[in-house]
Design an enzyme around this catalytic site. Structure first.
Site, PDB file in Angstrom:
ATOM      1  CD  GLU A 230       0.813   3.613   3.622  1.00 20.35           C
ATOM      2  OE1 GLU A 230       0.082   4.628   3.567  1.00 20.35           O
ATOM      3  OE2 GLU A 230       0.372   2.459   3.561  1.00 20.35           O
ATOM      4  NE  ARG A 234      -1.310   6.450   5.088  1.00 14.54           N
ATOM      5  CZ  ARG A 234      -2.031   5.707   5.913  1.00 14.54           C
ATOM      6  NH1 ARG A 234      -2.592   6.243   6.963  1.00 14.54           N
ATOM      7  NH2 ARG A 234      -2.195   4.408   5.690  1.00 14.54           N
ATOM      8  CG  ASP A 379      -3.999  -1.556  -3.896  1.00  7.75           C
ATOM      9  OD1 ASP A 379      -2.770  -1.431  -4.037  1.00  7.75           O
ATOM     10  OD2 ASP A 379      -4.589  -1.271  -2.832  1.00  7.75           O
ATOM     11  CD  GLU A 574      -9.719   0.687   0.224  1.00  6.89           C
ATOM     12  OE1 GLU A 574      -8.614   1.225   0.442  1.00  6.89           O
ATOM     13  OE2 GLU A 574     -10.427   0.186   1.142  1.00  6.89           O
ATOM     14  CB  THR A 678      -4.088   5.961  -3.844  1.00  7.10           C
ATOM     15  OG1 THR A 678      -4.694   4.687  -3.603  1.00  7.10           O
ATOM     16  CG2 THR A 678      -2.867   6.160  -2.950  1.00  7.10           C
TER      17      THR A 678
END
Length: 703
Positions: A230, A234, A379, A574, A678
């Site tokens: 993360e 980010r 994913d 998404e 992502t």
């Protein structure tokens, strides 16, 4: 066709001077034994007190939710009234100047909070209540620029509400107007994650405010463990994207002045490199697979607290775009090598048909368990296969993507019982186990990614002219269209028009696979004709009643089951992400219309409203209201939808950004030149050179 910029903003002209002209690093250490060649140095060894890396004379200001006011000035009483008035006037002017400028005050707001925008947005949202339900008919002559501006308004309201009530904090709870940090001092979770959205929407004053906070307040020396994945996607991704946009698209939210006291520095690269050096400790495992967490102060990896310390496969394999781009910017090949090693370790497990279990042991590099899915923990492994190829043109990742996509079609695709909606299921006990007809909302990244992989981001009409276009590509585009339709159906199936976190589907027993329904497919026959001379798989039934139909019953609704524990909505991006890719690649404006309906549902049901003013009129008292933020929901099948009191950072970083790009011209941040990580942070495509190259080759599975 050029991108129509927001009102009053300058036209953008991408600067095509390569970033590495300015930030190539030498292969030798800097004068202090650290990274040399890009304007600063650091001591060797992150654990050897990286705390002081950016210290100097900078101090961390207090977080403030109120404007900064100068202290009151007092002085002796003056005898002459005229002089006294003059002094008072000077003091008032000085105080006014002090409040406005707040010298070196990083937390002052550089603009006046626009309550009117929240009021106007509230009135518009209220007007949506009288609209007729969408019947699936795309309208003509739509003003997409105006729709894009509505998204921009929603972002401004979201950002300004955060700025007013939670500035500098990582987590924002808009209903109670509270906030908190994830670690002491904060990680910049909201600010850094949304920074490139500010730039894309040309919100210059807010970009300056965010940059000033980053310059003065953001440090990554916390003695605390944070999630490796993360933090990378980010924070590192947000900083790198901000650097990219500010240098390659300098007319997007242009800032003319350097940071006060630090002329000529590249703030975003400084912060990104400091953070990356700390994150690298997570990769110091027996296999090179990163640990789930890392202590930023010590740069020490920390195994997961459950699952025997295994890391999530998706998390371990979704840091490559960020570290590879940083390697290009700095010339430091070690960034490249550590994340590339992860991909080699994963591939050398030789998972059947390219489908991998969702956990990895960092010490051994072996998979844990046999659960295979493209939802949580699985994913973005698949997403980054094709995106690594698009970023650096390394064929090895294209090969891995194509193998995995064939495996997905063979083992995970099935169809709903009534309407034959295409469903991407899970194999929770491995490929030999049963197929579970369950789709996380996270899975809805896949249809757009499939289309992106099929054409490379160029329009479908152009891609079909290529001599490399084959029947397999036609099948992939159809699969992308049908999966996008299924994801859209999960929105239509609820009372709010917003999807739940997880959907299950009614399917046949035994389930029908793509091979069953389409025995002439390329994956079934092994052939790959140039021309699509045979029928493609059957399409699903319509999602809307036929015109003039006497029945309002839609059989497809019986196919979708949202369990009570899965009815929450976390503002996830998404589906709109896939709508963006599908529109830009196919040119079909249906995807824009679906996106517009989704956006209206978000603002209608997740808006946080407060009283703006109360006044008397001739007919009695009146109250005006304004929207101050948007919120996660607890139940998408209840009206009014109950709020969860949490605004996820990806609401501003991803969801609103993708809506804004969906309603923009396709030439704005074109897919042919950019790859989005992502977390929706755009980065450039580039050709690796020198030490930045594929350092491994695939091997055959042992017999």
């Amino acid at each position: 066709m050029s991108f129509p910029n927001p009102n009053g903003s300058p036209a953008y002209t991408p600067s095509r001077s390569p970033s590495d002209k300015y930030w190539q690093a030498s292969r030798s250490p800097g004068p202090s034994g650290g990274l040399g060649g890009y304007g600063f140095s650091q001591p060797a060894g992150v654990a050897n007190n990286l705390n002081n890396f950016f210290s100097g004379d900078r101090t961390l200001p207090m977080y403030k939710d109120k404007p900064f006011f100068a202290p009151r000035r007092t002085g002796p009483r003056l005898r002459r009234r005229r002089v006294f008035q003059g002094v008072i006037l000077l003091v008032v002017l000085f105080c006014l100047w002090y409040v406005i400028t707040g010298p070196n005050n990083p937390n002052r707001s550089p603009w006046t909070l626009d309550t009117k925008k929240g009021e106007k947005l509230y009135k518009w949202v209220k007007s949506l209540e009288s609209e007729q339900p969408y019947d699936g008919t795309p309208l003509k002559n739509v003003d997409w620029d105006a729709r894009r501006e509505k998204v921009r308004d929603a972002f401004i309201v979201s950002w300004d509400g955060y700025e007013q009530y939670a500035w500098g904090f990582d987590e924002y709870f808009p209903v109670t107007k509270k906030a908190k940090n994830m670690v002491k001092g904060g990680m910049g979770w909201q600010i850094v994650d949304a920074l490139d959205t500010l730039m894309i929407m040309n919100l210059t004053s807010r970009v300056q405010h965010a940059r000033t906070w980053i310059h003065n307040s953001l440090e990554y020396n916390q003695d605390h463990d944070v999630n490796t994945f993360e933090t990378t996607i980010r924070m590192l991704g947000g900083l790198l994207s901000a650097h990219y946009l500010s240098t390659e698209y300098p007319n997007l939210a242009p800032i003319t002045d350097d940071d006060i006291g630090s002329p000529g520095e590249d703030l975003y690269i400084e912060k990104a490199t400091d953070l990356a050096e700390r994150l690298m400790g997570a990769f110091d495992s027996g296999s090179g697979i990163p640990y789930a967490s890392v202590n930023l102060n010590k740069s020490t990896g920390i195994p997961a607290h459950s699952g025997g310390g295994a890391s999530s496969t998706a998390e371990a394999t979704t840091v490559q775009l960020e570290f590879k781009y940083l390697a290009k910017l700095t010339g430091e090949a070690e960034y490249w090598r550590i994340v590339e090693k992860v991909m080699q370790v994963v591939d050398e497990n030789h998972s059947p048909d390219g489908l991998v279990p969702i956990y990895l042991h960092p010490d051994t590099g072996n998979f844990r368990g046999s659960n295979i899915r493209l939802g949580s923990r699985g994913d973005s492994y698949y997403e980054y296969l094709i995106k690594q190829y698009l970023q650096t043109s390394e064929d090895i990742y294209k090969d891995m993507w194509q193998e995995a996509l064939v495996g997905i079609r063979k083992h995970l695709i099935t169809y709903s019982k009534n309407a034959r909606l295409t469903v991407l299921g899970e194999r929770q006990s491995g490929l030999d186990g049963d197929l579970t007809p369950k789709m996380d909302h996270l899975v809805c990244f896949l249809p757009g990614t499939i289309a992106l992989g099929a054409t490379g981001g160029v329009p479908l009409s152009e891609a079909k002219k290529s001599p490399e276009w084959t029947r397999r590509h036609d099948e992939e585009i159809l699969l992308a269209k049908e999966l996008t339709k299924t994801c859209w159906a999960t929105y239509l199936a609820t009372k709010t028009g917003l999807a739940g976190e997880i959907s299950y589907f009614e399917i046949d027993t035994p389930h029908v696979s793509e091979l069953d329904q389409y025995p002439d497919s390329t994956i079934a026959t092994g052939t790959n004709q140039k021309a699509a001379d045979k029928d493609l798989p059957l399409k699903s039934q319509p999602l809307y009643p036929l015109a003039n139909s006497q029945s309002t019953h839609n059989s497809w609704r019986e196919d979708i089951i949202i369990r009570s524990n899965d009815r929450h909505n976390l503002q996830r991006p998404e589906t709109v992400e896939s709508l963006l890719y599908m529109y830009r690649i196919t040119g079909d404006e249906t995807y824009r219309h679906w996106g517009w309906e989704m956006f209206k549902s978000f603002v209608k049901h997740s808006a946080v409203v407060e009283k703006s003013s109360h006044y008397e009129t001739e007919s009695g008292d009146a109250t005006t209201y304004r929207i101050i933020s948007f919120n996660s929901l607890s139940n998408v099948n209840t009206l009014p939808a109950p709020h969860r009191d949490n605004m996820e950072s990806f609401w501003m970083a991803e969801t609103l950004k993708y809506f804004y790009l969906l309603f923009s011209d396709r030439d704005f941040l074109p897919l042919e030149e950019n790859v989005f990580n992502t977390e929706a942070h755009p980065m450039p495509r580039f050709k690796p050179t020198g030490e930045l190259k594929t350092g491994w080759a695939r091997t055959k599975a042992p017999v």
